[in-house]
Write a protein that holds these residues in place. Structure first.
Motif, PDB file in Angstrom:
ATOM      1  N   PHE A  31      76.986  68.231  17.519  1.00  4.77           N
ATOM      2  CA  PHE A  31      77.757  68.849  16.522  1.00  4.77           C
ATOM      3  C   PHE A  31      77.347  66.606  15.806  1.00  4.77           C
ATOM      4  O   PHE A  31      76.760  66.584  15.402  1.00  4.77           O
ATOM      5  N   ALA A  32      78.347  65.985  16.579  1.00  2.00           N
ATOM      6  CA  ALA A  32      79.114  64.798  16.033  1.00  2.00           C
ATOM      7  C   ALA A  32      76.941  63.496  15.743  1.00  2.00           C
ATOM      8  O   ALA A  32      76.604  63.103  15.063  1.00  2.00           O
ATOM      9  N   LEU A  33      75.759  64.386  16.955  1.00  2.00           N
ATOM     10  CA  LEU A  33      74.926  63.705  16.864  1.00  2.00           C
ATOM     11  C   LEU A  33      73.935  64.370  15.636  1.00  2.00           C
ATOM     12  O   LEU A  33      73.354  63.094  14.857  1.00  2.00           O
ATOM     13  N   SER A  34      73.707  65.533  15.621  1.00  2.00           N
ATOM     14  CA  SER A  34      73.137  65.907  14.472  1.00  2.00           C
ATOM     15  C   SER A  34      73.613  65.496  13.122  1.00  2.00           C
ATOM     16  O   SER A  34      73.073  65.035  12.256  1.00  2.00           O
ATOM     17  N   TYR A  35      74.900  65.618  12.825  1.00  3.83           N
ATOM     18  CA  TYR A  35      75.721  64.638  11.543  1.00  3.83           C
ATOM     19  C   TYR A  35      75.365  63.735  11.749  1.00  3.83           C
ATOM     20  O   TYR A  35      74.944  63.138  10.239  1.00  3.83           O
ATOM     21  N   GLY A  36      75.424  62.958  12.579  1.00  5.00           N
ATOM     22  CA  GLY A  36      74.964  61.737  11.754  1.00  5.00           C
ATOM     23  C   GLY A  36      73.667  60.932  11.698  1.00  5.00           C
ATOM     24  O   GLY A  36      73.427  59.527  10.805  1.00  5.00           O
ATOM     25  N   ARG A  37      73.132  61.712  12.461  1.00  3.59           N
ATOM     26  CA  ARG A  37      71.211  61.583  11.948  1.00  3.59           C
ATOM     27  C   ARG A  37      71.527  62.215  10.465  1.00  3.59           C
ATOM     28  O   ARG A  37      70.609  61.107  10.113  1.00  3.59           O
ATOM     29  N   LEU A  64      75.123  72.564   8.378  1.00  5.17           N
ATOM     30  CA  LEU A  64      75.872  72.659   9.610  1.00  5.17           C
ATOM     31  C   LEU A  64      76.796  72.441  10.198  1.00  5.17           C
ATOM     32  O   LEU A  64      78.163  73.297  10.872  1.00  5.17           O
ATOM     33  N   ALA A  65      77.595  71.138   9.416  1.00 10.32           N
ATOM     34  CA  ALA A  65      78.702  71.472   9.227  1.00 10.32           C
ATOM     35  C   ALA A  65      80.016  73.193   9.274  1.00 10.32           C
ATOM     36  O   ALA A  65      80.381  73.317   9.910  1.00 10.32           O
ATOM     37  N   GLN A  72      85.454  69.325   7.067  1.00  7.47           N
ATOM     38  CA  GLN A  72      85.290  68.788   6.184  1.00  7.47           C
ATOM     39  C   GLN A  72      83.853  67.409   6.211  1.00  7.47           C
ATOM     40  O   GLN A  72      83.987  67.025   4.680  1.00  7.47           O
ATOM     41  N   GLN A  73      83.445  67.748   6.911  1.00  8.57           N
ATOM     42  CA  GLN A  73      82.100  67.272   7.104  1.00  8.57           C
ATOM     43  C   GLN A  73      81.402  67.942   6.021  1.00  8.57           C
ATOM     44  O   GLN A  73      80.503  67.157   5.646  1.00  8.57           O
ATOM     45  N   ALA A  74      81.792  69.255   5.852  1.00 10.72           N
ATOM     46  CA  ALA A  74      80.473  69.914   5.047  1.00 10.72           C
ATOM     47  C   ALA A  74      80.872  69.365   3.129  1.00 10.72           C
ATOM     48  O   ALA A  74      79.669  69.429   2.626  1.00 10.72           O
ATOM     49  N   ALA A  75      81.816  69.590   3.223  1.00 14.40           N
ATOM     50  CA  ALA A  75      81.552  68.367   1.728  1.00 14.40           C
ATOM     51  C   ALA A  75      82.192  67.055   1.869  1.00 14.40           C
ATOM     52  O   ALA A  75      80.926  66.381   0.270  1.00 14.40           O
TER      53      ALA A  75
END
Length: 94
Positions: A31-37, A64-65, A72-75
């Protein structure tokens, strides 16, 4: 050999001898890799004035989040999507 590390939004970026990896310490699910990208891509696209593409990348990240159970990441990504929809790039404050 670790060259440098930084933590941002609960994501650890580690530079190791010529390459960078993103790792979320408690999760090894990618998740972190996709989120960061997606976060970085959206910001870069907005800086280039490519707001529709930035908005789309932020929306994909928010989706994705949400699916990953990370409200929190989605928001955060939804807030950025709204920023890009108003044709403004994201700027962090020091």
């Amino acid at each position: 050999m670790v060259i440098g590390e930084t933590a941002n939004h609960g994501v650890m970026a580690t530079a190791r001898a010529g390459h960078c990896s993103l790792v979320e310490p408690a999760h090894g699910d990618g998740f972190a890799l996709s989120y960061g990208r997606l976060l970085g891509s959206a910001a870069a696209l907005a800086e280039l004035g490519r707001f529709p593409e930035a908005e789309e990348a932020a929306a994909r990240g928010a989706e994705l989040a949400t699916r990953a159970g990370r409200p929190q990441q989605a928001a955060e990504l939804e807030a950025r999507r709204e920023l890009y929809a108003s044709r403004r790039p994201y700027r962090s404050t020091p």
